[in-house]
Design a protein around this motif. Structure first.
Motif, PDB file in Angstrom:
ATOM      1  N   TRP A 101      43.892  33.073  29.762  1.00  0.00           N
ATOM      2  CA  TRP A 101      44.124  32.573  31.119  1.00  0.00           C
ATOM      3  C   TRP A 101      45.602  32.608  31.470  1.00  0.00           C
ATOM      4  O   TRP A 101      45.983  32.836  32.606  1.00  0.00           O
ATOM      5  CB  TRP A 101      43.555  31.165  31.298  1.00  0.00           C
ATOM      6  N   ILE A 102      46.473  32.433  30.490  1.00  0.00           N
ATOM      7  CA  ILE A 102      47.901  32.402  30.767  1.00  0.00           C
ATOM      8  C   ILE A 102      48.443  33.776  31.154  1.00  0.00           C
ATOM      9  O   ILE A 102      49.482  33.873  31.814  1.00  0.00           O
ATOM     10  CB  ILE A 102      48.678  31.783  29.565  1.00  0.00           C
ATOM     11  N   LYS A 104      47.360  35.832  33.361  1.00  0.00           N
ATOM     12  CA  LYS A 104      47.385  35.919  34.829  1.00  0.00           C
ATOM     13  C   LYS A 104      48.598  35.171  35.387  1.00  0.00           C
ATOM     14  O   LYS A 104      49.284  35.654  36.287  1.00  0.00           O
ATOM     15  CB  LYS A 104      46.093  35.328  35.390  1.00  0.00           C
ATOM     16  N   GLU A 105      48.888  34.012  34.834  1.00  0.00           N
ATOM     17  CA  GLU A 105      50.027  33.227  35.303  1.00  0.00           C
ATOM     18  C   GLU A 105      51.357  33.891  34.937  1.00  0.00           C
ATOM     19  O   GLU A 105      52.317  33.837  35.706  1.00  0.00           O
ATOM     20  CB  GLU A 105      49.964  31.804  34.767  1.00  0.00           C
ATOM     21  N   ARG A 106      51.406  34.518  33.773  1.00  0.00           N
ATOM     22  CA  ARG A 106      52.625  35.244  33.390  1.00  0.00           C
ATOM     23  C   ARG A 106      52.899  36.375  34.373  1.00  0.00           C
ATOM     24  O   ARG A 106      54.032  36.567  34.812  1.00  0.00           O
ATOM     25  CB  ARG A 106      52.490  35.798  31.984  1.00  0.00           C
ATOM     26  N   ARG A 108      51.852  36.610  37.434  1.00  0.00           N
ATOM     27  CA  ARG A 108      52.210  36.010  38.721  1.00  0.00           C
ATOM     28  C   ARG A 108      53.678  35.585  38.741  1.00  0.00           C
ATOM     29  O   ARG A 108      54.389  35.800  39.718  1.00  0.00           O
ATOM     30  CB  ARG A 108      51.302  34.815  39.003  1.00  0.00           C
ATOM     31  N   LEU A 109      54.145  34.988  37.657  1.00  0.00           N
ATOM     32  CA  LEU A 109      55.538  34.568  37.560  1.00  0.00           C
ATOM     33  C   LEU A 109      56.485  35.775  37.606  1.00  0.00           C
ATOM     34  O   LEU A 109      57.475  35.767  38.343  1.00  0.00           O
ATOM     35  CB  LEU A 109      55.773  33.768  36.274  1.00  0.00           C
TER      36      LEU A 109
END
Length: 119
Positions: A101-102, A104-106, A108-109
């Motif tokens: 899941w992380i 996707k956030e990486r 995005r960042l």
């Protein structure tokens, strides 16, 4: 046709069946293995962060194999997980690579910082 649409919305039906079989395997373990496996499973659900269904099922099938073998051999729970069950769970989960899941956030960042730097 409808099954493909349903799978697009809720995920693989086959993987859901696999997960039910996995849960039945864990539920069939004698005590104290069932209790220990369920506690570790709950933690693995949180700490692994795996979003790829294939990797997720491979991890949990291996997890069930581990506990079934331990129960058959009457291996003490502490001999399996050691003194630190958190370390055991996190090391076990780290052995399985796939989408997390992380990720996707990486992405995005990185995109946000790239856009901010280019502005």
């Amino acid at each position: 046709m409808a099954a493909k649409w349903i799978e697009t919305v809720i995920g693989s039906l086959e993987q859901k069946k696999q997960f039910r079989r996995y849960r039945a395997r864990i539920g069939a373990l004698p005590e104290p293995y069932e209790t220990a496996a369920k506690a570790l499973e709950r933690y693995l659900m949180y700490c692994s962060g795996i979003t790829d269904g294939e990797t997720f099922m491979r991890m949990f099938d291996d997890f069930a194999d581990l506990w079934e073998r331990a129960a058959a051999d009457e291996t003490p729970v502490r001999a399996i997980v050691g003194d630190d069950p958190v370390e055991f769970a996190e090391t076990f989960a780290a052995a399985y690579s796939g989408k997390h899941w992380i990720d996707k956030e990486r992405a995005r960042l990185i995109k946000a910082i790239d856009e901010a730097a280019d502005a």
